[in-house]
Design an enzyme around this catalytic site. Structure first.
Site, PDB file in Angstrom:
ATOM      1  N   CYS A 149       0.833  -1.201   0.000  1.00  0.00           N
ATOM      2  CA  CYS A 149       0.000   0.000   0.000  1.00  0.00           C
ATOM      3  C   CYS A 149       0.873   1.258   0.000  1.00  0.00           C
ATOM      4  CB  CYS A 149      -0.938  -0.002   1.207  1.00  0.00           C
ATOM      5  SG  CYS A 149      -2.002   1.456   1.256  1.00  0.00           S
ATOM      6  N   CYS A 152      -0.461   4.128   2.071  1.00  0.00           N
ATOM      7  CA  CYS A 152      -0.242   3.967   3.510  1.00  0.00           C
ATOM      8  C   CYS A 152       1.223   4.248   3.868  1.00  0.00           C
ATOM      9  CB  CYS A 152      -0.562   2.550   3.971  1.00  0.00           C
ATOM     10  SG  CYS A 152      -2.061   1.871   3.270  1.00  0.00           S
ATOM     11  N   ASP A 153       2.140   3.733   3.082  1.00  0.00           N
ATOM     12  CA  ASP A 153       3.548   3.686   3.505  1.00  0.00           C
ATOM     13  C   ASP A 153       4.501   4.566   2.711  1.00  0.00           C
ATOM     14  OD1 ASP A 153       2.777   1.753   5.341  1.00  0.00           O
ATOM     15  OD2 ASP A 153       3.099   0.120   3.929  1.00  0.00           O
TER      16      ASP A 153
END
Ligand code: NAP
Length: 329
Positions: A149, A152-153
């Site tokens: 992701c 997300c990261d």
């Protein structure tokens, strides 16, 4: 014979816990099936994809960021402050042709038990598909630079001004690669064929981006690195040529699989990829009256903790209204 539950919630990620919080505060005394621990590269407790996530920086309210497992523990604790009963069991089958609805559950000893319930919220999530390489899961769980992701990261300091690799040829891979160019010095997109399946506009964005370079007809055969990823080995499927590519991040974007296999034969409509279908969006009703969906199991597009939590709230409010209309309070 025990009385049927008013509402059963299946799943213990952001959608499930938020649905429980809302249902409990509406005096519905929900039971939540949080699932059994799973072997996914390591030993992972229930709590969904966030149990495999390190730093979460994009959930509102956590100004300094939070570790995924800690965030799920906070969600759980908040739901337990009210009248949520948590059952450490997997739901392995459902029969929605019956009234009340029937759930078949199994405990850690393999014992089956059926549970009757008037309403159900399905919040079992989806899991990212992985390449299945040794080292991949280990470095993903440990925060060693492997992720499924980018949203997300990707913004984490470890990826800033680094060479990154994204794998896949669909819209997700295009979106992830484009997003990663905000931070990375270079993004290689590794795809197993010589054309992308992504929509034209998304793939053109990657092809036109000077920071992106596509490596066609190739697959990642090895993830290299001990504590942090240092590179990948690639193989060209047409020439069989192998090469090493140094990188500090690997983003796997080869699709997701919704955790809905246990619903086969239940009577609820799933799409061709297994996602729960909403009968009247933006409401969380499914094709079966009294069965509601929330989170990634019904969302192939956004897949964020915050959107899942929002859907959990919506599903609980829709369920509350439906139960009241049925005279079940
Ligand atoms: P997807 O469309 O199924 O694409 C998966 C990609 O991964 C394909 O290119 C596939 O290669 C590749 N792949 C699959 N297994 C692989 C393996 N083992 N090794 C290497 N490559 C592998 O999945 P997605 O990109 O996650 O998209 C899912 C759905 O969400 C789509 O309907 C998409 O349009 C939608 N979506 C939309 C947006 C948006 O509009 N903003 C963003 C993200 C997703 P092949 O092409 O060779 O099969």
């Amino acid at each position: 014979m025990p009385a049927p539950e008013k509402i059963a919630i299946i799943g213990s990620g952001p959608a499930g816990w938020t649905a429980a919080l809302y249902a409990a505060r509406a005096n519905l005394e929900p039971v939540l099936f949080e699932g059994l621990p799973k072997q996914t590269g390591g030993y992972v407790l229930p709590g969904g994809q966030l149990m495999l996530t390190t730093e979460v920086e994009n959930y509102p309210g956590y100004a300094k960021g939070v570790q995924g497992p800690e965030m799920m523990s906070d969600f759980r604790e908040q739901a337990l402050r009210f009248d949520t009963r948590v059952e450490p069991r997997d739901v392995v089958a459902c029969d929605f042709h019956k009234r009340p609805l029937v759930l078949t559950t199994v405990n850690s000893g393999g014992e089956k038990q059926t549970v009757d319930t008037h309403a159900a919220i399905i919040a079992t999530g989806a899991t990212a598909n992985w390449l299945g390489l040794e080292n991949e899961q280990r470095l993903a769980i440990s925060g060693g630079g492997v992720s499924a992701c980018a949203v997300c990261d990707g913004a984490l300091p470890v990826f800033r001004d680094q060479v990154l690799v994204a794998v896949g040829g669909g819209d997700s891979a295009m979106e992830e690669a484009s997003y990663l160019t905000k931070f990375a010095s270079k993004v290689y997109v590794v795809h197993r064929r010589n054309e992308f399946r992504a929509s034209k506009i998304m793939r053109q964005r990657v092809l036109d981006n000077p920071k992106c370079e596509v490596i066609w007809d190739s697959v990642v055969t090895e993830v290299v690195g001990d504590k942090q990823i240092t590179g990948v080995k690639l193989k060209n499927l047409k020439t069989n040529e192998e090469r090493d590519l140094a990188c500090r991040g690997l983003f796997v974007a080869i699709g997701h699989t919704p955790a809905t296999a246990f619903l086969n034969g239940s009577g609820v409509d799933l799409d061709d990829k297994g996602y729960l279908m909403l009968s009247a969006p933006p409401r969380m009703h499914t094709s079966v009256a009294g069965v509601f969906a929330a989170g990634d199991a019904a969302d192939p597009i956004y897949r964020q903790a915050v959107t899942a939590a929002g859907m959990g709230c919506q599903a609980a409010m829709d369920a509350e209204r439906w139960l009241a209309a049925e005279g079940i309070e």
